[in-house]
Design a protein around this motif. Structure first.
Motif, PDB file in Angstrom:
ATOM      1  N   LYS A   1       0.840  -1.200   0.000  1.00 24.60           N
ATOM      2  CA  LYS A   1       0.000   0.000   0.000  1.00 24.60           C
ATOM      3  C   LYS A   1       0.876   1.252   0.000  1.00 24.60           C
ATOM      4  O   LYS A   1       1.814   1.347   0.795  1.00 24.60           O
ATOM      5  N   THR A   2       0.559   2.184  -0.878  1.00 27.67           N
ATOM      6  CA  THR A   2       1.348   3.422  -0.942  1.00 27.67           C
ATOM      7  C   THR A   2       0.432   4.640  -0.825  1.00 27.67           C
ATOM      8  O   THR A   2      -0.793   4.526  -0.862  1.00 27.67           O
ATOM      9  N   ASP A   3       1.070   5.808  -0.746  1.00 23.78           N
ATOM     10  CA  ASP A   3       0.285   7.044  -0.822  1.00 23.78           C
ATOM     11  C   ASP A   3      -0.055   7.312  -2.286  1.00 23.78           C
ATOM     12  O   ASP A   3       0.215   6.488  -3.161  1.00 23.78           O
ATOM     13  N   LYS A   4      -0.653   8.478  -2.564  1.00 21.58           N
ATOM     14  CA  LYS A   4      -1.149   8.755  -3.917  1.00 21.58           C
ATOM     15  C   LYS A   4      -0.164   9.556  -4.769  1.00 21.58           C
ATOM     16  O   LYS A   4      -0.546  10.091  -5.809  1.00 21.58           O
ATOM     17  N   ALA A   5       1.103   9.675  -4.328  1.00 20.01           N
ATOM     18  CA  ALA A   5       2.071  10.471  -5.081  1.00 20.01           C
ATOM     19  C   ALA A   5       2.558   9.678  -6.297  1.00 20.01           C
ATOM     20  O   ALA A   5       3.633   9.064  -6.270  1.00 20.01           O
ATOM     21  N   PHE A   6       1.749   9.704  -7.365  1.00 17.04           N
ATOM     22  CA  PHE A   6       2.098   8.940  -8.558  1.00 17.04           C
ATOM     23  C   PHE A   6       3.511   9.265  -9.032  1.00 17.04           C
ATOM     24  O   PHE A   6       3.960  10.400  -8.896  1.00 17.04           O
ATOM     25  N   THR A   7       4.195   8.310  -9.571  1.00 16.31           N
ATOM     26  CA  THR A   7       5.575   8.338 -10.084  1.00 16.31           C
ATOM     27  C   THR A   7       6.642   8.460  -8.992  1.00 16.31           C
ATOM     28  O   THR A   7       7.823   8.277  -9.273  1.00 16.31           O
ATOM     29  N   LYS A   8       6.240   8.761  -7.758  1.00 16.30           N
ATOM     30  CA  LYS A   8       7.222   8.811  -6.659  1.00 16.30           C
ATOM     31  C   LYS A   8       6.535   8.503  -5.334  1.00 16.30           C
ATOM     32  O   LYS A   8       6.784   9.141  -4.299  1.00 16.30           O
ATOM     33  N   ALA A   9       5.687   7.479  -5.381  1.00 16.76           N
ATOM     34  CA  ALA A   9       4.883   7.134  -4.199  1.00 16.76           C
ATOM     35  C   ALA A   9       5.748   6.603  -3.069  1.00 16.76           C
ATOM     36  O   ALA A   9       6.865   6.127  -3.286  1.00 16.76           O
ATOM     37  N   ARG A  10       5.233   6.713  -1.851  1.00 12.30           N
ATOM     38  CA  ARG A  10       5.911   6.152  -0.684  1.00 12.30           C
ATOM     39  C   ARG A  10       5.066   5.014  -0.120  1.00 12.30           C
ATOM     40  O   ARG A  10       3.847   5.094  -0.081  1.00 12.30           O
ATOM     41  N   ILE A  11       5.772   3.973   0.302  1.00  2.00           N
ATOM     42  CA  ILE A  11       5.076   2.812   0.866  1.00  2.00           C
ATOM     43  C   ILE A  11       4.528   3.181   2.242  1.00  2.00           C
ATOM     44  O   ILE A  11       5.265   3.699   3.092  1.00  2.00           O
TER      45      ILE A  11
ATOM     46  N   GLY B   1       3.162  -0.183  -6.128  1.00  2.00           N
ATOM     47  CA  GLY B   1       2.195  -0.528  -5.104  1.00  2.00           C
ATOM     48  C   GLY B   1       0.820  -0.091  -5.527  1.00  2.00           C
ATOM     49  O   GLY B   1       0.568   0.142  -6.715  1.00  2.00           O
ATOM     50  N   ILE B   2      -0.073   0.028  -4.554  1.00  3.10           N
ATOM     51  CA  ILE B   2      -1.460   0.379  -4.852  1.00  3.10           C
ATOM     52  C   ILE B   2      -1.969   1.346  -3.784  1.00  3.10           C
ATOM     53  O   ILE B   2      -1.615   1.218  -2.616  1.00  3.10           O
ATOM     54  N   THR B   3      -2.777   2.300  -4.216  1.00  2.00           N
ATOM     55  CA  THR B   3      -3.343   3.238  -3.245  1.00  2.00           C
ATOM     56  C   THR B   3      -4.596   2.633  -2.625  1.00  2.00           C
ATOM     57  O   THR B   3      -5.115   1.615  -3.096  1.00  2.00           O
ATOM     58  N   GLU B   4      -5.094   3.313  -1.609  1.00  2.55           N
ATOM     59  CA  GLU B   4      -6.322   2.877  -0.950  1.00  2.55           C
ATOM     60  C   GLU B   4      -7.473   2.782  -1.958  1.00  2.55           C
ATOM     61  O   GLU B   4      -8.358   1.940  -1.825  1.00  2.55           O
ATOM     62  N   GLU B   5      -7.450   3.650  -2.977  1.00  2.00           N
ATOM     63  CA  GLU B   5      -8.527   3.686  -3.971  1.00  2.00           C
ATOM     64  C   GLU B   5      -8.329   2.658  -5.081  1.00  2.00           C
ATOM     65  O   GLU B   5      -9.087   2.637  -6.053  1.00  2.00           O
ATOM     66  N   GLY B   6      -7.281   1.826  -4.978  1.00  2.00           N
ATOM     67  CA  GLY B   6      -7.068   0.809  -5.998  1.00  2.00           C
ATOM     68  C   GLY B   6      -6.345   1.316  -7.235  1.00  2.00           C
ATOM     69  O   GLY B   6      -6.458   0.742  -8.314  1.00  2.00           O
ATOM     70  N   GLU B   7      -5.577   2.392  -7.095  1.00  2.49           N
ATOM     71  CA  GLU B   7      -4.799   2.908  -8.225  1.00  2.49           C
ATOM     72  C   GLU B   7      -3.365   2.380  -8.134  1.00  2.49           C
ATOM     73  O   GLU B   7      -2.791   2.322  -7.051  1.00  2.49           O
ATOM     74  N   ILE B   8      -2.802   2.046  -9.301  1.00  6.05           N
ATOM     75  CA  ILE B   8      -1.421   1.553  -9.344  1.00  6.05           C
ATOM     76  C   ILE B   8      -0.462   2.736  -9.253  1.00  6.05           C
ATOM     77  O   ILE B   8      -0.620   3.730  -9.953  1.00  6.05           O
ATOM     78  N   THR B   9       0.532   2.615  -8.384  1.00  4.60           N
ATOM     79  CA  THR B   9       1.544   3.664  -8.236  1.00  4.60           C
ATOM     80  C   THR B   9       2.930   3.073  -8.479  1.00  4.60           C
ATOM     81  O   THR B   9       3.120   1.874  -8.361  1.00  4.60           O
ATOM     82  N   THR B  10       3.887   3.951  -8.815  1.00  6.11           N
ATOM     83  CA  THR B  10       5.283   3.500  -8.820  1.00  6.11           C
ATOM     84  C   THR B  10       6.070   4.352  -7.831  1.00  6.11           C
ATOM     85  O   THR B  10       5.652   5.456  -7.474  1.00  6.11           O
ATOM     86  N   LEU B  11       7.206   3.799  -7.395  1.00 10.39           N
ATOM     87  CA  LEU B  11       7.977   4.424  -6.318  1.00 10.39           C
ATOM     88  C   LEU B  11       9.079   5.328  -6.841  1.00 10.39           C
ATOM     89  O   LEU B  11       9.890   5.824  -6.082  1.00 10.39           O
ATOM     90  N   GLY B  12       9.153   5.513  -8.148  1.00 12.92           N
ATOM     91  CA  GLY B  12      10.245   6.298  -8.704  1.00 12.92           C
ATOM     92  C   GLY B  12      11.424   5.411  -9.016  1.00 12.92           C
ATOM     93  O   GLY B  12      11.532   4.282  -8.543  1.00 12.92           O
ATOM     94  N   ARG B  13      12.328   5.933  -9.835  1.00  7.87           N
ATOM     95  CA  ARG B  13      13.503   5.197 -10.289  1.00  7.87           C
ATOM     96  C   ARG B  13      14.259   4.516  -9.142  1.00  7.87           C
ATOM     97  O   ARG B  13      14.461   5.127  -8.103  1.00  7.87           O
ATOM     98  N   GLY B  14      14.664   3.285  -9.371  1.00 12.91           N
ATOM     99  CA  GLY B  14      15.418   2.566  -8.359  1.00 12.91           C
ATOM    100  C   GLY B  14      14.556   2.102  -7.203  1.00 12.91           C
ATOM    101  O   GLY B  14      15.046   1.570  -6.219  1.00 12.91           O
TER     102      GLY B  14
END
Lengths: 414, 414
Positions: free
Chosen positions: B104-114, B139-152
């Protein structure tokens, strides 16, 4: 305000340019009419094959669960690219994967069936005024596993979504502009058929196979979803496929289909005893080989001949099984013929018009084309002939039934 | 029975052959020790760039939500291919996407935090005896959106999973075999460091940047996850990064790092009044420009000079902002110098050993290398020097601190 489901295949989604210049255009045409639009997309042309080849370079028999996990990414990429394009053009859109769109399937990986669709998330986005783009060809099991519906499954996804959303129409966009009275590469005079019944479309499978997955037509028929097959690139009206009505029946013959992908197997001099045919076809069913036409001759001196056709890909396996059974039951021999073709005359109207069969046989005879097997249903007559006559047979039948003329003219003729 | 998290980067996952010959081998080595194994993978080398380029060919400023939807597919493919390989070799495995793995991550798309990891599905598969392969970087947000954590971000995924699963170790497999006392391309005598503290690793960032994402080291430090950086291709022990203990402290200097990616900006003749520096650095922070070193000279006649370094990529923007502020506060001029380098001597031991700074300055002076700026912390001394001396400085400092010798020998020396 109508709700339209649109489906775009791999060729339509084939490049960033096509997505922008054609796919987005078709979507916005509906949007500008004030309609709500749900879009189902296939993977970009070649992408699914690329992924399958990657997997097959590991093993020819991959774990099917993981296979689906890999292959389903193709649609996710194309759906995302389309959403990015529309958003960039100023039209709010959102891409949803199969699991995000609530498409629940059974656990039959690589050939799953849709069980139900929870449309709540789609409806929420539609209410927000968004164009909702959904990955075709895939869904999710109760256990949260990704499944795919098998090749061409995006058509089925589109029709299932149209049924679940009670859409007013499901438009299947492809690279041809409709279903024709015959293959235009064989009959240059072939005409686009404006309206077809689901039953006719199913019988015209060989004409429609390139444009429409048969399973999706069955699905549309079951849920009474009007389907329109049309071209992404011209935007023409295409062919509408729907429930039959009185106007449709007035045309006797709708089109001429042909299929060169079958082989015929004949068991010669079978002792004519009860249960013999059952034994043979049970064995073929057991081996998962679908049989198309079956013909059994009248018995002479207690012996008969049984002929049947199967897909050419299954012919080797079918021949082997048939030879084993033939030995068991004391038949004389098994003959396999791969050089055959099936030509079919299809139309709802022939139910109430006598003389169609006669006209078919007479026309073929006139050109010296021998009929090897015949099979009929309420709305079609299929003849197995020597493969080398295929194109000639299609052309002469097309002409004999006046399919090169407008439907309205043909109605007057009869 | 230990639980080991292994992470494989894009180069390791670069081809079907590498996955089979190296990645699978490393996994099975742990498995054969009787350990439970969770594997985190990056996309195949080049795949994430391919996807980003597809998106960027539509627009340079894509909708970030859809961007993540597209880019996250890279890891899904590589995870699936690895699972197919292991299953084919006879070792039960299962591939899970970020959402399936409960990341589960926050909603900061392209640089989300777990935010948290629901490990129930992972644990269920581990109990079934399976090797669990998880897509990194997403990861995925509470709303079911796919996020990425940023490069690396795959390193971060691995460490976060190791923390959540209370793993005994997290092995970061890459294409180098550990962290070295200096860049071996500059100092051929550089040695692999067997053990490092988290703090040292963070200071050695420029040595470690190619092998380990800094954010993941911070994460590992926070949750006390022992990290091992090792080579996929040799299987050597690599470098272990963990909490400091007494044995570690006996070595004064652990390594020499360098960084040519900074630029220096100097504001000349600044009126020395309270709040001036704050004004400048607030403006830079506002513009999201991280500042590394800051040096302010002693005031002479009510004026002072302020120098600071920023990443070269931010230098243009930083210069522009600084010039505006300089004008406002009545400074004389702003000088920008891109031809600088930062050389750092790092080691926990220098906390309790005087004379390290003196030895650094003396060594550089001996070779005529002028020090432009100095910054120190408890465990490092960084000097800004003219870029052209970078390699020389690294070599002479490496020699001066005896880093070409075994750690045990060096301990004796002091």
């Amino acid at each position: 305000m109508a709700l339209i489901v649109q489906k775009f295949g791999g060729t339509s989604m084939g490049s960033i340019e096509r997505i922008r210049d054609f796919v987005a255009k078709r979507i916005l045409e509906e949007k500008e009419k004030g309609n709500r639009v749900v879009v189902v997309v296939s993977a970009m042309a070649g992408e699914t094959d690329r992924l399958i080849n990657l997997v097959k370079s590991i093993t020819q028999e991959p774990n099917e669960r993981d296979m689906d996990f890999v292959v389903s990414t193709g649609e996710q990429v194309s759906a995302g690219l389309l959403s990015i394009t529309l958003n960039h053009m100023g039209y709010p859109a959102v891409a949803l994967s199969g699991w995000q769109a609530g498409i629940k399937t059974d656990k039959a990986f690589t050939k799953a069936r849709i069980l139900e669709i929870d449309t709540s998330r789609i409806l929420k986005h539609l209410e927000e005024g968004k164009i909702v783009i959904i990955t075709g060809f895939q869904g999710i099991t109760e256990e949260g596993e990704i499944t795919t519906l098998g090749r061409g499954g995006s058509d089925t996804s589109a029709v299932a979504l149209a049924a679940a959303l009670k859409a007013d129409r499901c438009d299947i966009y492809t690279d041809v502009d409709g279903v024709y009275t015959a293959d235009p590469r064989i009959v240059p005079e072939a005409r686009r058929i404006p309206v077809l019944s689901y039953e006719e479309m199913l019988e015209l499978a060989s004409l429609g196979a390139k444009v429409l997955q048969i399973r999706s037509v069955e699905f549309a028929m079951k849920y009474k979803v009007p389907l329109r097959v049309r071209s992404t690139f011209t935007g023409d009206e295409g062919t509408l496929i729907k429930e039959e009505d009185e106007t449709m029946e007035r045309v006797v013959v709708r089109g001429i289909a042909h299929n060169k992908n079958e082989a015929r197997i004949t068991v010669v001099k079978v002792p004519d005893k009860p249960g013999i045919a059952a034994k043979l076809f049970d064995a073929l069913a057991e081996a998962n080989i679908p049989v198309d036409m079956i013909v059994q001759n009248v018995s002479v001196d207690g012996f008969t001949d049984i002929s049947f056709t199967v897909d050419k890909n299954d012919a080797g396996k079918a021949e082997k099984i048939t030879k084993e059974i033939a030995k068991e039951i004391g038949a004389k021999e098994v003959i396999r013929d791969d050089r055959i073709a099936k030509v079919s005359v299809v139309g709802l109207g022939m139910r109430s018009h006598a003389g169609v069969a006669g006209k078919v046989f007479e026309t073929l005879a006139k050109y010296g084309i021998n009929i090897i097997m015949i099979s009929t249903s309420e709305i079609k007559i299929s003849c197995i002939i020597d493969e080398k006559f295929t194109e000639l047979a299609v052309r002469v039948l097309h002409e004999a039934f006046g399919l090169d003329k407008e439907e309205s003219e043909r109605v007057k003729q009869l």
